[in-house]
Design an enzyme around this catalytic site. Structure first.
Site, PDB file in Angstrom:
ATOM      1  N   LYS A 153       0.845  -1.201   0.000  1.00  0.00           N
ATOM      2  CA  LYS A 153       0.000   0.000   0.000  1.00  0.00           C
ATOM      3  C   LYS A 153       0.882   1.254   0.000  1.00  0.00           C
ATOM      4  CE  LYS A 153      -3.891  -2.488   1.940  1.00  0.00           C
ATOM      5  NZ  LYS A 153      -4.795  -2.851   3.025  1.00  0.00           N
ATOM      6  N   GLN A 201      -5.005  -1.728   9.198  1.00  0.00           N
ATOM      7  CA  GLN A 201      -4.919  -3.052   8.592  1.00  0.00           C
ATOM      8  C   GLN A 201      -5.529  -4.100   9.520  1.00  0.00           C
ATOM      9  OE1 GLN A 201      -3.858  -3.514   5.456  1.00  0.00           O
ATOM     10  NE2 GLN A 201      -4.177  -5.713   5.525  1.00  0.00           N
ATOM     11  N   ASP A 227     -11.454   2.410   3.376  1.00  0.00           N
ATOM     12  CA  ASP A 227     -11.796   0.991   3.246  1.00  0.00           C
ATOM     13  C   ASP A 227     -13.300   0.803   3.037  1.00  0.00           C
ATOM     14  OD1 ASP A 227      -9.588  -0.792   3.438  1.00  0.00           O
ATOM     15  OD2 ASP A 227      -9.390  -0.362   5.581  1.00  0.00           O
TER      16      ASP A 227
HETATM   17  N1  GUN Z   1      -7.173  -6.979   5.741  1.00  0.00           N
HETATM   18  C1  GUN Z   1      -7.427  -7.728   4.642  1.00  0.00           C
HETATM   19  N2  GUN Z   1      -7.953  -6.961   3.656  1.00  0.00           N
HETATM   20  C2  GUN Z   1      -8.030  -5.708   4.149  1.00  0.00           C
HETATM   21  C3  GUN Z   1      -8.470  -4.479   3.605  1.00  0.00           C
HETATM   22  O1  GUN Z   1      -8.925  -4.377   2.459  1.00  0.00           O
HETATM   23  N3  GUN Z   1      -8.383  -3.401   4.438  1.00  0.00           N
HETATM   24  C4  GUN Z   1      -7.908  -3.491   5.711  1.00  0.00           C
HETATM   25  N4  GUN Z   1      -7.884  -2.390   6.443  1.00  0.00           N
HETATM   26  N5  GUN Z   1      -7.487  -4.622   6.240  1.00  0.00           N
HETATM   27  C5  GUN Z   1      -7.535  -5.720   5.459  1.00  0.00           C
END
Ligand code: GUN
Length: 283
Positions: A52, A96, A119
């Site tokens: 990211k 995350q 998200d």
């Molecule tokens: N963990 C697995 N996929 C995601 C996601 O798309 N966003 C976040 N914040 N955590 C994750």
């Protein structure tokens, strides 16, 4: 032989579009920033967070990383989120998941200001998605839709089957397919006759989290098979929820793992962060 839905190529195009818009905003004195919080030392989460950050760099988005120890309390985490909610340099906030067990992920998501919730996990944003009136779409389902669109695959009038009912993927995925007039079935661990239901799908989305779960006998000839999984097989190799080698000769379209949905998720996160920045700056 199936056509490959190339997430690397499609995500690169999305990121290029985002980068151009971020650069244009920059000339107007508007910067775009994403805060990424990682609690603990889960190695897969670390890889996702690094990816990211790299995508932010490629798009000209400032990334602010907060790597917190596993013993961070919920109160400390929420206090950080509240600080970021109030910081005008931060347009998007992402924590995350999963967080360590002593932290309630629902409380963490609820603490994020909905307008910075890139998200789209906050209940306010989930509600907006449900009624089809949204600013952000959750990144993985949005990435899947973008991949389908890239190949001119429309869900309209099609039988769509989603395996998995998570809040992150399965449920919003079903909603986005429904918004585009698909006839959607959501399957899960208690579903009876799963293989027979999957065999009816023109569009089959696998989001189960089990290596090579979808086998050739579960796939209709010519179907678009979308693999959201990221697992290790018995030899420790990366693989999806779909038994790729067996399904590829049957499917019409298929996403590889890696290089399918994964890069799309990150590209859509960049797009959401740009959208958040535009909205917060009255653009
Ligand atoms: N963990 C697995 N996929 C995601 C996601 O798309 N966003 C976040 N914040 N955590 C994750």
């Amino acid at each position: 032989m199936a056509k490959i839905l190339d997430g690397k190529a499609v995500s690169a195009a999305v990121k290029e579009r985002v980068a151009a818009e971020v650069a244009a905003l920059g000339t107007e004195g508007v910067s775009v920033g994403l805060a990424v919080i990682l609690v603990g030392d889960d190695s897969a989460s670390r890889v996702y967070v690094n990816n990211k950050k790299k995508a932010c760099e490629a798009c000209g988005i400032r990334s602010f990383e907060y790597a917190l120890p596993a013993e961070t309390t919920q109160e400390e985490l929420v206090a950080l989120i509240e600080k970021l909610n109030a910081d005008p340099a931060v347009n998007g906030i992402l924590c995350q998941l999963p967080v360590p067990r002593h932290i309630d992920d629902k409380a963490v998501i609820a603490a994020i200001a909905p307008e910075k919730d890139v998200d789209a996990f906050h209940v306010a944003n989930v509600g907006h998605i449900m009624v089809g009136d949204y600013t952000f779409l959750p990144c993985t389902p949005a990435g899947v839709m973008e991949l389908l669109h890239s190949a001119d695959i429309s869900p309209e009038g099609k039988r769509c089957v989603v395996i998995g009912r998570s809040n992150i993927v399965g449920k919003p995925m079903a909603m986005l397919l429904l918004h585009e007039n698909g006839t959607v079935t959501v399957c899960h661990s208690r579903t009876k006759d799963l293989a027979a239901i999957c065999r009816e799908a023109d569009i089959l989305v696998a989001a189960v989290g089990r290596a090579k779960f979808v086998t050739a006998d579960m796939v209709k000839a010519g179907a678009a098979v979308i693999d959201v999984g990221m697992n290790r097989d018995e030899n420790g190799n990366l693989c999806g929820d779909v038994d790729y080698d067996a399904v590829e000769p049957v499917a019409g379209y298929i996403t590889p793992v890696p290089g399918g949905v994964g890069p799309m998720t990150i590209a859509m996160l960049m797009q959401n962060t740009l959208t958040a920045a535009k909205q917060q700056n009255g653009r």
